[in-house]
Design an enzyme around this catalytic site. Structure first.
Site, PDB file in Angstrom:
ATOM      1  N   GLY A  50       0.679  -1.273  -0.013  1.00 28.24           N
ATOM      2  CA  GLY A  50       0.228   0.048   0.009  1.00 28.24           C
ATOM      3  C   GLY A  50       0.747   1.139   0.036  1.00 28.24           C
ATOM      4  CD  GLN A  55       3.613   5.819   2.377  1.00 29.05           C
ATOM      5  OE1 GLN A  55       2.589   5.338   1.919  1.00 29.05           O
ATOM      6  NE2 GLN A  55       4.643   5.195   3.125  1.00 29.05           N
ATOM      7  CB  CYS A  96       5.327   2.470   7.559  1.00 25.84           C
ATOM      8  SG  CYS A  96       4.994   4.180   6.540  1.00 25.84           S
ATOM      9  CG  LEU A  97       6.760   1.062   1.296  1.00 29.92           C
ATOM     10  CD1 LEU A  97       6.130   1.311   0.008  1.00 29.92           C
ATOM     11  CD2 LEU A  97       7.681  -0.136   1.375  1.00 29.92           C
ATOM     12  CG  HIS A 138      -0.310   1.678   7.495  1.00 28.36           C
ATOM     13  ND1 HIS A 138       0.577   1.445   8.337  1.00 28.36           N
ATOM     14  CD2 HIS A 138       0.266   2.328   6.738  1.00 28.36           C
ATOM     15  CE1 HIS A 138       1.615   1.878   8.192  1.00 28.36           C
ATOM     16  NE2 HIS A 138       1.582   2.690   6.776  1.00 28.36           N
ATOM     17  CD  GLU A 139      -0.574   2.691   2.823  1.00 31.33           C
ATOM     18  OE1 GLU A 139      -0.502   3.711   2.844  1.00 31.33           O
ATOM     19  OE2 GLU A 139       0.043   1.546   3.005  1.00 31.33           O
ATOM     20  CG  HIS A 142       0.628   7.115   5.434  1.00 34.51           C
ATOM     21  ND1 HIS A 142       1.838   7.688   5.727  1.00 34.51           N
ATOM     22  CD2 HIS A 142       0.662   5.765   5.212  1.00 34.51           C
ATOM     23  CE1 HIS A 142       2.491   6.757   5.901  1.00 34.51           C
ATOM     24  NE2 HIS A 142       1.897   5.679   5.655  1.00 34.51           N
TER      25      HIS A 142
HETATM   26 CO    CO Z   1       2.800   3.609   5.659  1.00 36.33          CO
END
Ligand code: CO
Length: 183
Positions: A50, A55, A96-97, A138-139, A142
């Site tokens: 995701g 990001q 998380c990236l 989660h996304e 953001h």
């Molecule tokens: Co993340």
């Protein structure tokens, strides 16, 4: 004319854009399509499931996800709203990236209902549970400027203190210097 492909880089903690509340998408145009394509591209290159627009440095309410990596399971959520979160709270190890190498057990409700638009601006509603629901929640965080570090238990924060500090130090080393103040 062939449109140029967008090649995004990952925005890592603690870049300030990750802390901003993202703005609704207004135009469902070719630019949006290119952004979505570029986000899927970066997500695949990063082995992620995701990705949220902040990001890639964009303050826009766009999420892409793919829980399985199968083309059929790719999902784009533009201007999503979490209409409902339900089911038992479950604990799951999230990464998380924007926080490379950092994983933490996070508690969230198992299921969610989302209302969103697709890339053409068409509104749809979907019910998700387990892994896809986890990714969406989660996304979605953001888009509100909420990050993995905010959801971690105090114990995990201590455990990851050095790794988090390393990200902060790396950011300080690489960000462009502020213009010199004039006397
Ligand atoms: Co993340």
């Amino acid at each position: 004319m062939e449109t140029e492909k967008l090649e995004f880089d990952l925005t890592l903690y603690p870049q300030p854009v990750l802390r901003k509340v993202a703005e609704p998408v207004q135009a469902f145009d070719d630019e949006l399509r290119r952004i979505v394509e570029g986000m899927f591209d970066l997500m695949a290159r990063s082995n992620g499931v995701g990705l949220a627009a902040p990001q890639v440095g964009l303050r826009k309410r766009i999420l892409v996800l793919n829980p399985t990596g199968e083309p059929d399971d790719a999902l784009v959520l533009v201007n999503p709203t979490l209409v409902e979160r339900s089911g038992p709270e479950t604990t799951f190890e999230e990464g998380c990236l924007s926080f490379p190498g950092i994983y933490a057990e996070i508690r969230r409700p198992d299921a969610c209902v989302v209302e969103a638009q697709d890339v053409d601006g068409k509104t749809f509603r979907g019910s998700y549970e387990a892994f896809p629901s986890r990714i969406i929640q989660h996304e979605y965080d953001h888009l509100e400027g909420v990050l993995l570090v905010d959801r971690m238990s105090p114990a995990d924060k201590v455990r990851h203190k050095a790794a988090l500090q390393e990200l902060v130090d790396r950011y300080k080393r690489t960000r462009p210097a502020a213009p010199a103040r004039r006397r």
